[in-house]
Scaffold this active site. Structure first.
Site, mmCIF file in Angstrom:
data_model
loop_
_atom_site.group_PDB
_atom_site.id
_atom_site.type_symbol
_atom_site.label_atom_id
_atom_site.label_comp_id
_atom_site.label_asym_id
_atom_site.label_seq_id
_atom_site.Cartn_x
_atom_site.Cartn_y
_atom_site.Cartn_z
ATOM 1 N N SER A 43 38.090 33.139 38.273
ATOM 2 C CA SER A 43 38.705 34.451 38.415
ATOM 3 C C SER A 43 39.129 34.667 39.876
ATOM 4 O O SER A 43 39.905 33.887 40.402
ATOM 5 C CB SER A 43 37.738 35.531 37.920
ATOM 6 O OG SER A 43 38.389 36.748 37.692
ATOM 7 N N ASP A 184 39.849 35.432 31.184
ATOM 8 C CA ASP A 184 39.080 35.287 32.422
ATOM 9 C C ASP A 184 38.011 34.194 32.338
ATOM 10 O O ASP A 184 37.193 34.181 31.425
ATOM 11 C CB ASP A 184 38.410 36.638 32.732
ATOM 12 C CG ASP A 184 37.948 36.740 34.167
ATOM 13 O OD1 ASP A 184 37.357 35.777 34.666
ATOM 14 O OD2 ASP A 184 38.180 37.795 34.782
#
Length: 279
Positions: A43, A184
């Site tokens: 991320s 993510d």
């Protein structure tokens, strides 16, 4: 196998600011982070890892947090938060939990995928090429819930890989790369230290040490690596930094203070980090 691994975790805009401050504090203390044989980014950690290996000085990453540059508009609503928590906490089984989250991500009414690519592209700036040193970027398949890794040999562009790793479930749509949809990389683990297995030394800088749901924490993963004989130093926000960061990791007003907290904490811990990194 690589000898040293730098693991950079995710944490939203505020966690990213703390991470940038920590990288700056370590670099100022003489720790050469770019010497890592492999960088593993999840991320926000994928963004900073990409920029760091592209030659962007850690001091510049830090100053941009103080100046208000690199701002990310991530207006998370109460309804989105509730849907995220309902999906992630709806099962005590890690595999079921992440599949629930993936299903919620696919069904959520969000903006277009282009919004993710535009935001991540702005954060990367002119960094578009995979670096010469090994960079591994994590993402989770938004259909199967399985964690996978993008690198320079995966066929995805750097922008595609980082956008996939940053696509926050329910808030942003899963992004399409190579005919598959991704969310993510922190959906299962905020840092994915397990990907450093086999390395002799690991430095993990992790803004949020625990993913929401029944998943292993960064400290659990660090312990498993240590049990295998790896020297691991895990750097996470201390109590003072957590107070500074607050609960809302999307609160842009907290970025400067979070960055300062990360820098101060890393500066104080630099001797311990050096023992592991350069020992």
């Amino acid at each position: 196998m690589p000898d040293t691994a730098l693991v950079l975790g995710g944490g939203g805009p505020v966690g990213g600011a703390w991470l940038a401050g920590a990288l700056a504090g370590l670099t100022e203390a003489g720790i050469d982070l770019r010497s890592a044989d492999v960088v593993i980014g999840t991320s926000g950690g994928a963004v900073f890892g990409s920029r760091l290996l592209a030659g962007v000085p850690a001091a510049d990453l830090y100053e941009r947090q103080l100046s208000g540059a690199d701002a990310v508009r991530l207006p998370v609503t109460a309804r989105q938060t509730a849907r995220f928590l309902w999906a992630a906490l709806g099962s005590r089984d890690p595999e079921r939990s992440v599949r629930r989250l993936a299903r919620a991500a696919r069904r959520a009414r969000t903006g277009p995928e282009a919004e993710v690519f535009d935001t991540v592209g702005a954060l990367l700036g002119d960094v578009r090429d995979w670096p010469e040193r090994e960079l591994r970027i994590t993402a989770v398949d938004a259909r199967t819930g399985q964690l996978e890794v993008f690198d320079s040999r995966s066929g995805a562009t750097l922008l595609e890989a980082v956008a996939a790793s940053c696509a926050v479930p329910v808030v942003w749509p899963p992004v399409t790369v190579a005919g598959r949809r991704w969310m993510d990389g922190g959906s299962r683990s905020t840092a994915n230290l397990q990907l450093a297995r086999g390395c002799r030394r690991v430095l993990a800088v992790v803004p949020i040490p625990q993913a929401i749901g029944p998943h292993p924490s960064a400290s659990q993963q660090a312990t498993e690596l240590s049990d295998d004989g790896t020297r691991v130093l895990l750097l996470t926000p201390d109590r003072a930094a957590r107070r500074t960061m607050g609960r809302n990791m999307a609160d842009d007003t907290r970025r400067p203070a979070a960055a300062r907290a990360g820098r101060a904490q890393a500066s104080a811990l630099a001797p311990s980090v050096g023992d592991v990194w350069q020992g």
